[in-house]
Design an enzyme around this catalytic site. Structure first.
Site, PDB file in Angstrom:
ATOM      1  N   HIS A 160     -32.303  36.866   3.801  1.00 59.63           N
ATOM      2  CA  HIS A 160     -32.917  35.673   3.213  1.00 59.63           C
ATOM      3  C   HIS A 160     -34.050  36.079   2.267  1.00 59.63           C
ATOM      4  CE1 HIS A 160     -31.641  33.487   7.116  1.00 59.63           C
ATOM      5  NE2 HIS A 160     -30.988  32.894   6.139  1.00 59.63           N
ATOM      6  N   CYS A 247     -38.743  32.928  11.319  1.00 58.57           N
ATOM      7  CA  CYS A 247     -37.485  32.236  11.686  1.00 58.57           C
ATOM      8  C   CYS A 247     -37.566  31.358  12.916  1.00 58.57           C
ATOM      9  CB  CYS A 247     -36.389  33.238  11.992  1.00 58.57           C
ATOM     10  SG  CYS A 247     -36.410  34.683  11.023  1.00 58.57           S
TER      11      CYS A 247
HETATM   12  C1  CIR Z   1     -28.421  34.749  11.377  1.00 59.81           C
HETATM   13  O1  CIR Z   1     -27.827  35.714  10.909  1.00 59.81           O
HETATM   14  O2  CIR Z   1     -28.296  33.622  10.913  1.00 59.81           O
HETATM   15  C2  CIR Z   1     -29.319  34.968  12.570  1.00 59.81           C
HETATM   16  N1  CIR Z   1     -28.758  35.966  13.414  1.00 59.81           N
HETATM   17  C3  CIR Z   1     -30.703  35.362  12.113  1.00 59.81           C
HETATM   18  C4  CIR Z   1     -31.374  34.283  11.330  1.00 59.81           C
HETATM   19  C5  CIR Z   1     -32.757  34.649  10.946  1.00 59.81           C
HETATM   20  N2  CIR Z   1     -33.386  33.571  10.287  1.00 59.81           N
HETATM   21  C6  CIR Z   1     -34.308  33.691   9.354  1.00 59.81           C
HETATM   22  O3  CIR Z   1     -34.619  34.789   8.938  1.00 59.81           O
HETATM   23  N3  CIR Z   1     -34.811  32.599   8.845  1.00 59.81           N
END
Ligand code: CIR
Length: 254
Positions: A160, A247
């Site tokens: 991201h 996150c």
């Molecule tokens: C994903 O790949 O969507 C989750 N395992 C990790 C998401 C992390 N979110 C973020 O950095 N905002």
């Protein structure tokens, strides 16, 4: 008092989405313990922590940031780029409804909250493997009445935008320059991660203080040299699921 929405770690976290990391065992008890310490740190930073109803069947539900973008005027419910994550948004919308009018990103648009970095009245939005051009265009249209500027940023090599760049003080960015175009984010003052710590660019700024993973001591030293006020947490278990400190919450003024 600011509110920080969080959500419990799912017992299915081992089946999380992974893009840039190899799968490693995740110790659920340890992840939950670290998550509780993270919630405590949010409280230390002046937030009232409120939990979204749990979703034990959704592996990535703890990463609540991706499900919504909350601004003073409105909350935008996202349409996450990973299909497995789309069922996460309904409960987040329910939790936000008492605080904000709600709008949503619709198909074929995709948008993950982790791609949205707000700096003043500008929202920088990562064009990543999770967020597409249609999602960015919808966000721009939804926010036009409130006078926000929405700018796409090419993100290469990071999950991201906020894996590659976040604020560590109101006027200071922390970046991994390898994952971001040199001209991105309006030439704002920035400090780079230590090259040995590529995942060290994700900090959570709450007011004037930032929450930061203890896993990146070299970058932490750089931040302290730049005068950033930083509180560290051990976030190592959820880091194996590609989660950082931004996150696991959505922070806003009620
Ligand atoms: C994903 O790949 O969507 C989750 N395992 C990790 C998401 C992390 N979110 C973020 O950095 N905002």
């Amino acid at each position: 008092m600011r509110i920080a929405l969080t959500r419990a770690v799912s017992p299915e976290i081992a089946r999380c989405e992974l893009t840039h990391l190899d799968r490693e065992p995740i110790d659920l008890a340890r992840a939950a313990e670290q998550h509780a310490a993270y919630e405590h740190a949010l409280w230390e930073l002046g937030c009232e922590v409120r939990r979204v109803r749990p979703a034990p069947e959704l592996p990535d539900a703890v990463f609540v940031e991706d499900a919504a973008v909350v601004l003073d005027e409105i909350a935008i419910i996202t349409r996450p780029g990973a299909e497995s994550r789309r069922p996460e948004t309904a409960a987040v919308a329910d939790a936000l409804r008492e605080y904000r009018p709600i709008r949503a990103i619709e198909a074929p648009g995709t948008l993950d909250g982790g791609d949205v970095l707000r700096i003043g009245r500008t929202l920088w939005v990562g064009a990543s493997s999770r967020t597409n051009a249609d999602g960015i265009a919808q966000l721009r249209e939804l926010l036009r009445p409130f006078g926000y500027r929405v700018e796409g940023v090419a993100v290469e090599g990071a999950l991201h935008l906020k894996t590659a760049a976040t604020l560590v003080a109101p006027d200071l960015l922390l970046v991994n320059p390898a994952w971001l175009p040199a001209t991105a984010l309006d030439g704002m003052a920035r400090v780079a991660v230590d090259p040995a710590e590529p995942f060290g660019a994700n900090a959570l700024l709450v007011g004037t203080r930032a929450l930061y993973p203890a896993a990146f001591p070299r970058t932490l030293e750089r931040l302290q040299r730049h005068g950033a006020a930083v509180l560290t947490v051990d976030a190592s278990e959820l880091a194996k699921a590609e989660g950082g400190v931004t996150c696991c919450c959505i922070v806003f003024e009620p």
